[in-house]
Write a protein that holds these residues in place. Structure first.
Motif, PDB file in Angstrom:
ATOM      1  N   GLN A   1       0.810  -1.213   0.000  1.00 17.22           N
ATOM      2  CA  GLN A   1       0.000   0.000   0.000  1.00 17.22           C
ATOM      3  C   GLN A   1       0.844   1.264   0.000  1.00 17.22           C
ATOM      4  N   ARG A   2       2.058   1.173  -0.557  1.00 12.16           N
ATOM      5  CA  ARG A   2       2.927   2.347  -0.595  1.00 12.16           C
ATOM      6  C   ARG A   2       2.314   3.480  -1.404  1.00 12.16           C
ATOM      7  N   GLY A   3       1.462   3.141  -2.377  1.00 10.32           N
ATOM      8  CA  GLY A   3       0.862   4.152  -3.234  1.00 10.32           C
ATOM      9  C   GLY A   3      -0.545   4.546  -2.848  1.00 10.32           C
ATOM     10  N   VAL A   4      -1.009   4.119  -1.679  1.00 10.14           N
ATOM     11  CA  VAL A   4      -2.366   4.457  -1.236  1.00 10.14           C
ATOM     12  C   VAL A   4      -2.350   5.782  -0.492  1.00 10.14           C
ATOM     13  N   VAL A   5      -3.302   6.655  -0.818  1.00 13.16           N
ATOM     14  CA  VAL A   5      -3.449   7.920  -0.108  1.00 13.16           C
ATOM     15  C   VAL A   5      -4.829   7.956   0.541  1.00 13.16           C
ATOM     16  N   THR A   6      -4.911   8.623   1.697  1.00 15.19           N
ATOM     17  CA  THR A   6      -6.176   8.792   2.400  1.00 15.19           C
ATOM     18  C   THR A   6      -6.756  10.152   2.069  1.00 15.19           C
ATOM     19  N   VAL A   7      -8.054  10.182   1.742  1.00 20.19           N
ATOM     20  CA  VAL A   7      -8.723  11.432   1.376  1.00 20.19           C
ATOM     21  C   VAL A   7      -9.913  11.657   2.302  1.00 20.19           C
ATOM     22  N   PRO A   8     -10.290  12.930   2.520  1.00 14.55           N
ATOM     23  CA  PRO A   8     -11.403  13.229   3.428  1.00 14.55           C
ATOM     24  C   PRO A   8     -12.757  12.991   2.764  1.00 14.55           C
ATOM     25  N   ALA A   9     -13.132  11.730   2.654  1.00 14.18           N
ATOM     26  CA  ALA A   9     -14.398  11.372   2.004  1.00 14.18           C
ATOM     27  C   ALA A   9     -14.851  10.017   2.525  1.00 14.18           C
TER      28      ALA A   9
END
Length: 325
Positions: free
Chosen positions: A73-81
């Motif tokens: 998951q090195r390329g996973v980003v968390t977004v406010p949704a």
């Protein structure tokens, strides 16, 4: 052996069903690219998932499933949704998906958020599915496509509910042409082919994509099998599917792509005449997926495939991939 990078959506499917005569929705973690990533990882490949996830409990469950499957998951980003939902109802050969969440959590990956070294070093890059209908993810996929030095694979995974008019379908056709032009492999379903190119025989659809530049095209046809087109001047070949006791076809097409990616990592691109052999194995994987409920959670290991289909395909079932670094 290297590793694969899979770019696209992860979400939660709510599958329409009944329990004791009452309507219920069965919650399953899904999204075609997530299924592909888990499928390839379960077959022994090193895989990194790249995408945007929400900031809620459901996103935590997605992360846990990826981790349990061994997907990086090195390329996973968390977004406010909140995590996007896909409600699936069944009234024919193909499930009808309706999507909820605006903007969808999976559609917020920005090109500048990409780990460029992760992309450059990948042996295989997958792009596709509904996430590309969102401008930020499309920009990210285009940048990744230009950065990679590995094999490029593409799957449009057409969802007509997200294509409200003829103009939207035309834009998708243009997008398919763009990625197919430099793809090592394009995988689509017969339903995708009919939506993109109405009335065209599958052989002609495969030839169209090959003419655009795709090195190989695989069109899955459910229980019938698949059509394979590869090699200069080679006629498309139909590969039969194994006979299985199907209970849930969700994710079967994604498992085909996962298996083909796993093979690209394991042994590299095949000679044109060897593509049917690879697709035969991928259809065995899909058949096993159909025999269990769910999608990502039903993806089998090589040992499970060999146990269910013990007849070797020129020894392929006996191949054990080297351990991932």
């Amino acid at each position: 052996m290297g590793y694969a990078v899979v770019i696209g959506e992860a979400l939660v499917d709510l599958l329409d069903g009944q329990v004791d005569g009452e309507p219920v929705y069965r919650q399953m973690i899904g999204g075609a690219p997530l299924n592909v990533a888990v499928g390839a990882a379960r077959l022994g490949s090193a895989v990194e998932f790249v995408g945007s996830l929400g900031d809620d409990v459901l996103a935590g469950r997605i992360r846990a499933l990826l981790a349990d499957a061994g997907v990086g998951q090195r390329g996973v980003v968390t977004v406010p949704a909140p995590t996007a939902l896909a409600v699936a109802t069944f009234a024919g050969a193909e499930p009808d998906f309706r999507f909820y969440g605006e903007p969808p959590s999976y559609g917020l990956l920005e090109a500048d958020a990409l780990d460029q070294e992760l992309i450059r070093a990948a042996s295989v890059l997958y792009c596709g599915s509904i996430a590309l209908l969102r401008a930020p993810v499309l920009a990210a996929a285009r940048r990744a496509w230009s950065l990679t030095t590995g094999r490029r694979v593409f799957d449009p995974n057409v969802r007509p509910r997200l294509l409200p008019d003829a103009a939207a379908m035309d834009r998708l056709r243009a997008l398919v042409a763009e990625f197919a032009a430099s793809a090592d492999l394009v995988k689509l379903s017969a339903a995708d082919a009919e939506l993109l190119y109405p009335g065209e025989p599958l052989e002609r659809v495969a030839q169209r994509l090959r003419t655009l530049g795709a090195a190989a095209v695989v069109i899955t046809q459910g229980p019938t099998g698949a059509l394979v087109s590869a090699g200069t001047g080679e006629a498309p070949v139909r590969v039969p599917a194994p006979v299985v006791n199907a209970v849930d076809a969700t994710g079967a097409g994604d498992s085909v792509m996962g298996a083909l990616i796993a093979d690209l990592l394991l042994t590299g691109p095949p000679a044109p005449e060897d593509w049917p052999e690879r697709v035969t194995y991928a259809l065995r994987v899909a058949g096993l997926v159909c025999e269990a409920p769910g999608a990502a959670v039903a993806m089998p290991t090589r040992e499970q495939v060999a146990a269910r289909f013990p007849t070797p395909i020129r020894g392929r079932d006996q191949v054990s991939p080297p351990s991932s670094a």
